[in-house]
Design an enzyme around this catalytic site. Sequence first.
Site, PDB file in Angstrom:
ATOM      1  N   THR A 189       0.790  -1.236   0.000  1.00 15.94           N
ATOM      2  CA  THR A 189       0.000   0.000   0.000  1.00 15.94           C
ATOM      3  C   THR A 189       0.824   1.288   0.000  1.00 15.94           C
ATOM      4  OG1 THR A 189      -1.791  -1.150   1.114  1.00 15.94           O
ATOM      5  CG2 THR A 189      -1.859   1.214   1.250  1.00 15.94           C
ATOM      6  N   ARG A 217     -12.333  -9.468  -2.856  1.00 17.49           N
ATOM      7  CA  ARG A 217     -12.169  -8.902  -1.509  1.00 17.49           C
ATOM      8  C   ARG A 217     -11.904  -7.393  -1.595  1.00 17.49           C
ATOM      9  NH1 ARG A 217      -7.607  -6.138   1.092  1.00 17.49           N
ATOM     10  NH2 ARG A 217      -7.771  -6.497   3.321  1.00 17.49           N
ATOM     11  N   GLY A 219     -10.583  -4.092   0.574  1.00 21.50           N
ATOM     12  CA  GLY A 219      -9.890  -3.718   1.812  1.00 21.50           C
ATOM     13  C   GLY A 219     -10.356  -2.371   2.337  1.00 21.50           C
ATOM     14  N   ASP A 220      -9.566  -1.810   3.245  1.00 26.21           N
ATOM     15  CA  ASP A 220      -9.928  -0.534   3.873  1.00 26.21           C
ATOM     16  C   ASP A 220      -9.588   0.674   3.007  1.00 26.21           C
ATOM     17  OD1 ASP A 220      -7.172  -1.257   4.242  1.00 26.21           O
ATOM     18  OD2 ASP A 220      -6.983   0.393   5.664  1.00 26.21           O
ATOM     19  N   GLY A 241      -2.146  -1.531   6.409  1.00 21.16           N
ATOM     20  CA  GLY A 241      -2.088  -2.669   7.322  1.00 21.16           C
ATOM     21  C   GLY A 241      -3.192  -3.654   6.996  1.00 21.16           C
ATOM     22  N   GLY A 243      -6.398  -4.690   6.408  1.00 18.91           N
ATOM     23  CA  GLY A 243      -7.569  -3.892   6.052  1.00 18.91           C
ATOM     24  C   GLY A 243      -8.822  -4.197   6.842  1.00 18.91           C
TER      25      GLY A 243
HETATM   26  N1  ASP Z   1      -4.691  -2.057   3.937  1.00 18.23           N
HETATM   27  C1  ASP Z   1      -4.467  -2.777   2.720  1.00 18.23           C
HETATM   28  C2  ASP Z   1      -5.593  -3.751   2.517  1.00 18.23           C
HETATM   29  O1  ASP Z   1      -5.992  -4.394   3.453  1.00 18.23           O
HETATM   30  C3  ASP Z   1      -3.173  -3.514   2.687  1.00 18.23           C
HETATM   31  C4  ASP Z   1      -1.978  -2.775   3.220  1.00 18.23           C
HETATM   32  O2  ASP Z   1      -2.041  -1.646   3.655  1.00 18.23           O
HETATM   33  O3  ASP Z   1      -0.918  -3.353   3.180  1.00 18.23           O
HETATM   34  O4  ASP Z   1      -6.039  -3.911   1.418  1.00 18.23           O
END
Ligand code: ASP
Length: 321
Positions: A189, A217, A219-220, A241, A243
């Site tokens: 990310t 899927r 994510g956040d 992180g 998500g």
């Molecule tokens: N937050 C991101 C996700 O879950 C992944 C990441 O930040 O590494 O898609």
Amino acid sequence: MKTKIFSLFFFLFFLCLTVNAQTTGKYVLVIHGGAGGMDEQMPDSLKQLYLTSLDEALEIGSLIMASGGSSIDAVEKVINYLEDNPLFNAGKGAVLTSEGKAEMDAAIMSGKDLSCGSVTGLKTIKNPISLARAVMEKSPHVFLAGLGAEKFAKEVGIKSVNPKYFIENNRYEKWIKERNEIKKKKKGTVGAVALDKYGNLAAATSTGGMSMKKPGRVGDAPIIGAGTYANNKTCAVSCTGWGEKFIKNTVAFNVSAMMEYKNMSLNDAANEMIHKRLNPNDGGLIAVDKDGNFTLQFNTQSMLRGFATSDGKREVKIWGK
Ligand code: ASP
């Protein structure tokens, strides 16, 4: 590379010609390139590559804001650079799903009027953050997914590429290895937050998501309030992180809400979310507030990160606090 420098130069030149609004003269840019997963034993040459890339990203965003450009332009261009850089889990370097394909998410938000744009499940868009910006500025919507988002990209002239573009060099072999180990990674990310000379905040996040995620899927990162948020009353936040944890805890919005409703400082609000609400190894965030205070917090061992300010503070780091 030469063409990129040229187009940045012309972009800055026209910016200087068109900008004449009242300014504070002060700007702040904070970036991240993912939390966790960086091995301290990695070769020095690779460390240096990461640090140089972060520094180049800072240079791009600082030049824009120093010449009077907006925070929204700065965060978009910074993310474009990181998306084109295979070292990061976004655009060109996106990690792959359990079926070996890149599926990317991104979001951008302007603190000035809470306008925002998000995209998810992209398979062919070279720079997802630019499509998110187009959703924000050229559609009546906030969030577009999959084929609909890619169709909209064609309508507004956002570049698409063959999905093979995202599967660079050893990413495919790495994917096969990871698939065999059934290992889930929580890293990658890219994100940027900025306060410009007009007092406007902006946040942007772009990602390939989590390696080996199920197709479909989300994510956040593209969820406004979870991984990305900006509000001129409070702050701009970009998270990285695991998500699912950031969605459950509405992390980015909660940092802003604690400032607005509880009068907490940016630092305390970010600390509350990262170190008290989330668990060790969940991830981190970067944030800047309306007065130019900024924070970079994480509960992982590492977070690729950096900041640059108009008063000459500048730093890039991987480990340590
Ligand atoms: N937050 C991101 C996700 O879950 C992944 C990441 O930040 O590494 O898609």
